[in-house]
Design a protein around this motif. Structure first.
Motif, PDB file in Angstrom:
ATOM      1  N   PRO A   2       0.771  -1.241   0.000  1.00  9.33           N
ATOM      2  CA  PRO A   2       0.000   0.000   0.000  1.00  9.33           C
ATOM      3  C   PRO A   2       0.803   1.293   0.000  1.00  9.33           C
ATOM      4  N   LEU A   3       0.125   2.317  -0.481  1.00  8.38           N
ATOM      5  CA  LEU A   3       0.623   3.686  -0.418  1.00  8.38           C
ATOM      6  C   LEU A   3      -0.268   4.457   0.548  1.00  8.38           C
ATOM      7  N   VAL A   4       0.352   5.086   1.540  1.00  7.95           N
ATOM      8  CA  VAL A   4      -0.376   5.898   2.510  1.00  7.95           C
ATOM      9  C   VAL A   4       0.017   7.348   2.289  1.00  7.95           C
ATOM     10  N   ALA A  18       2.662  10.346  10.886  1.00  8.70           N
ATOM     11  CA  ALA A  18       3.337   9.418   9.971  1.00  8.70           C
ATOM     12  C   ALA A  18       4.245   8.475  10.752  1.00  8.70           C
ATOM     13  N   LEU A  19       4.946   9.000  11.749  1.00  6.33           N
ATOM     14  CA  LEU A  19       5.834   8.159  12.570  1.00  6.33           C
ATOM     15  C   LEU A  19       5.022   7.171  13.410  1.00  6.33           C
ATOM     16  N   GLN A  20       3.862   7.604  13.901  1.00  7.14           N
ATOM     17  CA  GLN A  20       2.992   6.688  14.641  1.00  7.14           C
ATOM     18  C   GLN A  20       2.542   5.529  13.748  1.00  7.14           C
ATOM     19  N   LEU A  21       2.182   5.845  12.513  1.00  4.67           N
ATOM     20  CA  LEU A  21       1.773   4.795  11.576  1.00  4.67           C
ATOM     21  C   LEU A  21       2.936   3.866  11.253  1.00  4.67           C
ATOM     22  N   LYS A  22       4.098   4.439  11.018  1.00  2.38           N
ATOM     23  CA  LYS A  22       5.282   3.627  10.713  1.00  2.38           C
ATOM     24  C   LYS A  22       5.581   2.658  11.856  1.00  2.38           C
ATOM     25  N   ASP A  23       5.551   3.157  13.094  1.00  7.51           N
ATOM     26  CA  ASP A  23       5.816   2.292  14.249  1.00  7.51           C
ATOM     27  C   ASP A  23       4.767   1.188  14.353  1.00  7.51           C
ATOM     28  N   PHE A  24       3.502   1.545  14.096  1.00  4.77           N
ATOM     29  CA  PHE A  24       2.431   0.542  14.170  1.00  4.77           C
ATOM     30  C   PHE A  24       2.618  -0.533  13.110  1.00  4.77           C
ATOM     31  N   LYS A  46       8.007  -4.386   3.954  1.00  9.90           N
ATOM     32  CA  LYS A  46       8.917  -3.375   4.498  1.00  9.90           C
ATOM     33  C   LYS A  46       8.183  -2.039   4.507  1.00  9.90           C
ATOM     34  N   VAL A  47       8.525  -1.203   5.486  1.00 10.84           N
ATOM     35  CA  VAL A  47       7.861   0.083   5.637  1.00 10.84           C
ATOM     36  C   VAL A  47       8.848   1.205   5.312  1.00 10.84           C
ATOM     37  N   HIS A  48       8.432   2.139   4.464  1.00  7.49           N
ATOM     38  CA  HIS A  48       9.276   3.263   4.067  1.00  7.49           C
ATOM     39  C   HIS A  48       8.552   4.568   4.382  1.00  7.49           C
ATOM     40  N   ILE A  88       5.305  -1.013   2.036  1.00  7.42           N
ATOM     41  CA  ILE A  88       4.323  -0.018   2.466  1.00  7.42           C
ATOM     42  C   ILE A  88       5.027   1.331   2.424  1.00  7.42           C
ATOM     43  N   VAL A  89       4.517   2.234   1.634  1.00  5.29           N
ATOM     44  CA  VAL A  89       5.150   3.540   1.469  1.00  5.29           C
ATOM     45  C   VAL A  89       4.259   4.600   2.108  1.00  5.29           C
ATOM     46  N   ILE A  90       4.835   5.328   3.077  1.00  6.15           N
ATOM     47  CA  ILE A  90       4.120   6.430   3.731  1.00  6.15           C
ATOM     48  C   ILE A  90       4.690   7.728   3.181  1.00  6.15           C
TER      49      ILE A  90
END
Length: 301
Positions: A2-4, A18-24, A46-48, A88-90
Motif C-alpha cells: 500500500p501507499l499511505v 506518519a511516525l505513529q503509523l510507521k511504528d504501528f 517493508k515500511v518506508h 508499504i510507502v508512507i
C-alpha cells in the motif's frame, strides 16, 4: 504493497502521525513474523517513510513555484521508485494538491496495490500557533515562513472521500492520540493478511485490438467529444468549469477552472489515442474511458 498519503495544513502534526503509523506497521509485521501462524506475504513487507527530511528538502522551497514543483517531483519519484507489492510507502508531506494526489493514486493502481489518504484535521488557527512557536525557536528548523505558511493554507485542497483517489479517507483530529491504525491496516492489508485486489485503469491495460474498425471508432469518438467541449466553451465564453454531458455516457466531463484551448484538447486526445492504439476495451467503452481520461487530465490543470 500500500501507499499511505498523509495530507494536512503546514505544522498540523503530519510527521508525528506518519511516525505513529510507521511504528504501528513495523510492530504489526514483527508480531505476524513471530506468531505461529505467520503469513509469508505479510512477513516480507517493508515500511518506508518519505518526507522533506528524508529527501533533504528545506521548507524554504515553498517560497517559489519552481522550487516547490521540483520538490514535489522529487517526492513523486521517490514514491514511484519504492512502490511494490512488498513495500508499504508512507508519503508524509502537505500533499495539498488534488491533482498530485491523483497522480500518486494512479501510480499505486499501476502496480495494483491499495492506497489511502490520512487527513490530519488540525484547525488552521492551531497550526498557525504551532508554526509561530517553531519559527521563534531558533534551534529548530521546523517552521514555515509566515508568507509561505499562509499561501499553503490558502491553496490547500482538502481531501474528499467521495473521490476515488482520496478514498478510503481517514481523518485524524487534533485531540486523537493516534491515527486509526487498525482500520488503516484492515483497509490496506486486510485482517487476514490477504492482499486487496486492485485493478489497473482501463486506459492503461494492454490488450490486443481485435474488433473491426476499432481504430476508426477510437479516432471518431474522441474527435466528437473534443468537438462537444469546444462547442460548450464557445457557448459559455470566458467561463471556466462546467459539466459537459455526452450522450450514452454515464459520466459527464468536468471542465477545469481555466478554459481549455483547442491545441490543449487535441494534445490530450493524441496522448489517449497513442496509449490505446493497441488496447482493446470494447468499442462501446471508448466514450466512458476517454471521458475518465479527460477528467483525470483536467484535474491537473
Amino acid at each position: 504493497m500500500p501507499l499511505v498519503l498523509i495530507s494536512g495544513y503546514p505544522s498540523s502534526g503530519k510527521t508525528t502521525r506518519a511516525l505513529q503509523l510507521k511504528d504501528f506497521f513495523e510492530s504489526k509485521i514483527a508480531s505476524k513474523i513471530a506468531s505461529e501462524t505467520s503469513d509469508a506475504r505479510v512477513s516480507k513487507l517493508k515500511v518506508h517513510l518519505i518526507n522533506d527530511q528524508s529527501l533533504g528538502v528545506s521548507r524554504s522551497v515553498y517560497h517559489t513555484a519552481k522550487a516547490e514543483k521540483d520538490a514535489r517531483a522529487e517526492e513523486y519519484s521517490a514514491v514511484k521508485r519504492l512502490l511494490s507489492r512488498d513495500d508499504i510507502v508512507i508519503s508524509d508531506g502537505p500533499n495539498y494538491i488534488k491533482g498530485f494526489r491523483y497522480q500518486l493514486y494512479c501510480e499505486a493502481k499501476a502496480v495494483q496495490t491499495p492506497n489511502c489518504v490520512v487527513h490530519i484535521g488540525t484547525p488552521a488557527e492551531k497550526c498557525r500557533e504551532i508554526n509561530t512557536k517553531l519559527l521563534a525557536d531558533k534551534e529548530k528548523d521546523g517552521g514555515y515562513e509566515e508568507e509561505d505558511f499562509e499561501n499553503l493554507i490558502f491553496r490547500y485542497e482538502e481531501p474528499n472521500g467521495m473521490t476515488r483517489w482520496d478514498s478510503p479517507l481517514f481523518t485524524v483530529l487534533d485531540e486523537d492520540e493516534t491515527p486509526p491504525c487498525d482500520q488503516i491496516w484492515e483497509a490496506l492489508v486486510g485482517s487476514d493478511g490477504k492482499a486487496k485486489v486492485v485493478r489497473p485503469n482501463q486506459a492503461t491495460v494492454l490488450k490486443p485490438a481485435t474488433e473491426q474498425n476499432y481504430l476508426y471508432e477510437l479516432d471518431k469518438t474522441t474527435s466528437d467529444i473534443i468537438a462537444q467541449i469546444t462547442t460548450y466553451q464557445k457557448d459559455h465564453p470566458g467561463e471556466g468549469g462546467g459539466e459537459v454531458t455526452v450522450s450514452e455516457a454515464t459520466t459527464s466531463i468536468s471542465l477545469p477552472a481555466m478554459p481549455m484551448t483547442l491545441p490543449q484538447l487535441q494534445r490530450i486526445r493524441r496522448q489517449f489515442i497513442t496509449l490505446n492504439r493497441q488496447h482493446n476495451f470494447s468499442k462501446s467503452r471508448i466514450k466512458e474511458v476517454f471521458i475518465d481520461y479527460l477528467n483525470s487530465q483536467f484535474l491537473q490543470q
